[in-house]
Scaffold this motif. Structure first.
Motif, mmCIF file in Angstrom:
data_model
loop_
_atom_site.group_PDB
_atom_site.id
_atom_site.type_symbol
_atom_site.label_atom_id
_atom_site.label_comp_id
_atom_site.label_asym_id
_atom_site.label_seq_id
_atom_site.Cartn_x
_atom_site.Cartn_y
_atom_site.Cartn_z
ATOM 1 N N SER A 111 29.272 66.564 50.481
ATOM 2 C CA SER A 111 30.551 66.433 50.542
ATOM 3 C C SER A 111 31.285 65.169 50.005
ATOM 4 C CB SER A 111 31.043 66.698 52.000
ATOM 5 O OG SER A 111 30.483 65.446 52.788
ATOM 6 N N ASN A 128 31.192 65.667 46.105
ATOM 7 C CA ASN A 128 32.264 66.531 45.644
ATOM 8 C C ASN A 128 33.681 65.432 45.676
ATOM 9 O OD1 ASN A 128 30.663 68.769 45.547
ATOM 10 N ND2 ASN A 128 31.219 69.407 47.516
ATOM 11 N N TYR A 164 35.878 64.350 42.439
ATOM 12 C CA TYR A 164 37.092 64.619 42.412
ATOM 13 C C TYR A 164 38.105 63.742 42.036
ATOM 14 C CZ TYR A 164 41.641 67.011 43.568
ATOM 15 O OH TYR A 164 43.066 67.646 43.607
ATOM 16 N N THR A 172 37.574 70.640 46.931
ATOM 17 C CA THR A 172 36.876 71.446 48.129
ATOM 18 C C THR A 172 37.537 71.326 49.535
ATOM 19 O OG1 THR A 172 35.569 69.444 48.403
ATOM 20 C CG2 THR A 172 34.723 71.330 46.774
ATOM 21 N N ARG A 204 36.349 69.103 53.779
ATOM 22 C CA ARG A 204 35.357 69.034 52.483
ATOM 23 C C ARG A 204 33.784 69.139 53.403
ATOM 24 N NH1 ARG A 204 39.167 65.133 50.885
ATOM 25 N NH2 ARG A 204 37.902 63.366 51.362
ATOM 26 N N ALA A 217 33.088 72.659 53.908
ATOM 27 C CA ALA A 217 33.146 73.428 52.620
ATOM 28 C C ALA A 217 31.658 73.298 52.184
ATOM 29 C CB ALA A 217 34.176 72.997 51.614
ATOM 30 N N ALA A 218 31.152 72.010 52.416
ATOM 31 C CA ALA A 218 29.841 71.726 52.079
ATOM 32 C C ALA A 218 28.632 72.145 52.890
ATOM 33 C CB ALA A 218 29.493 70.251 51.951
#
Length: 347
Positions: free
Chosen positions: A115, A118, A122, A148, A155, A158-159
């Motif tokens: 996370s 990511n 981003y 994400t 996030r 999501a991870a």
């Protein structure tokens, strides 16, 4: 000038949800006044690695000298297999500070590393998303490349992380050790690094597109002891930064006594599970004189939601090199009265 950003999801014990975006320009860390150098003189009995008793100076002690079980032969927390080197560097930097503060080291966790990576990617990839004032802690679904989740806890989920989100910190350096040093020399960013209730964390960086940035995502866990009073700087520490410019942190902490933006050394006190209070405190110089200070308490209307039950106080700065300070605190922890006095020396 360096600049670091802080976001909080929820403090243990039911703290208020909050995020911050700060204001100002993003620095590259070149203005750092220095970081913890690990130079300690400890009066207590020396740590004996492998005896099953974790003490100050040890990250862990699992009663053996076996590697590969999470705590290595030197009583240091081990990374997970295949962990990125940047995350390993952050693991060692964070846990060196925790060992000095006498809180157990905590592991990096694969989903939290993901996370963090990511979001670092981003942020580096989507400059246009931030040109209109979007908080660096947030992502915008209208800029979908690498998106994400809007918030860091989104996030983390999501991870694949299923634990309890706690904090996210950001810096704009692109180096693990330098970022941890910067976070330690702040009011708010040091909180997740040193807090007894840190459970696990992740770190990642990006240097792409000239947008260096560092992201650390933290999750809450159980403290080693509900009676512990954790202080920073640690007792007998040397090489402690003698100043901090409050303009370099978002949110911006309150001014030191007399106004201005430069403080003396930042002193923090942490309690597990928000279970402690400070009823009196003092910062004394080498002559024994008590210095006026600014204090941030957990019940502060503006900054309390970011403190996670901890306290921070500081005199005006900058402090002279090799200056010795003594701190005295008293209060209650887990229903018991306590008092403590210790000294440290600036770099």
């Amino acid at each position: 000038m360096r600049w670091v950003l802080f976001a909080l999801f929820a403090a243990c014990g039911g703290g208020t949800s909050a995020t911050t975006d700060g204001s100002g320009s993003h620095g590259d860390g070149s203005g750092s006044t220095g970081g913890f150098d690990g130079a300690l003189s400890i009066d207590a009995a020396p740590a004996v690695c492998g005896d099953g008793m974790r003490v100050r100076g040890e990250e862990c002690d699992d009663n053996n000298h076996t590697n590969g079980d999470g705590c290595d032969e030197n009583c240091k927390v081990e990374p997970f297999p295949g962990a990125p080197q940047a995350a390993i560097d952050a693991l060692h930097a964070v846990n060196a500070a925790r060992a000095a503060a006498d809180v157990p080291g905590r592991p990096i966790e694969t989903h939290l590393v993901t996370s963090s990576q990511n979001h670092a990617t981003y942020y580096a990839t989507n400059a246009a998303a931030y040109s209109g004032g979007l908080s660096p802690h947030n992502e915008d679904p209208n800029f979908p490349t690498g998106f994400t989740g809007v918030n860091f806890f989104d996030r983390m989920s999501a991870a694949g992380f299923g634990g309890s989100p706690m904090f996210e910190t950001m810096a704009f350096v692109g180096d693990a050790k330098s970022s941890v040093d910067e976070w330690l020399d702040t009011v708010f960013h040091r909180i997740p690094i040193l807090h007894p209730n840190l459970g696990e964390f992740g770190y990642a960086l990006s240097t792409a597109n000239g947008r260096n940035n560092d992201v650390a995502d933290y999750a809450s866990g159980a403290a080693e002891s509900a009676d512990a009073v954790i202080v920073w700087p640690p007792p007998d520490a040397t090489g402690i930064p003698g100043q901090f410019d409050i303009r370099e942190e978002g949110p911006t902490p309150p001014a030191p006594p007399g106004g201005g933006s430069v403080t003396g050394p930042l002193i923090s006190v942490f309690f597990a599970n928000s279970g402690g209070t400070i009823t009196s405190h003092a910062i004394k110089d080498a002559s024994g004189a008590t210095l006026p200070d600014t204090m941030i308490a957990p019940d502060d209307a503006t900054f309390g939601p970011f403190m996670m039950g901890s306290y921070c106080f500081y005199a005006a700065g900058p402090a002279a090199s090799h200056a010795k300070f003594t701190v005295e605190i008293a209060g209650t922890v887990n229903g018991h009265a306590f008092s403590q006095s210790w000294s440290f020396t600036t770099q």
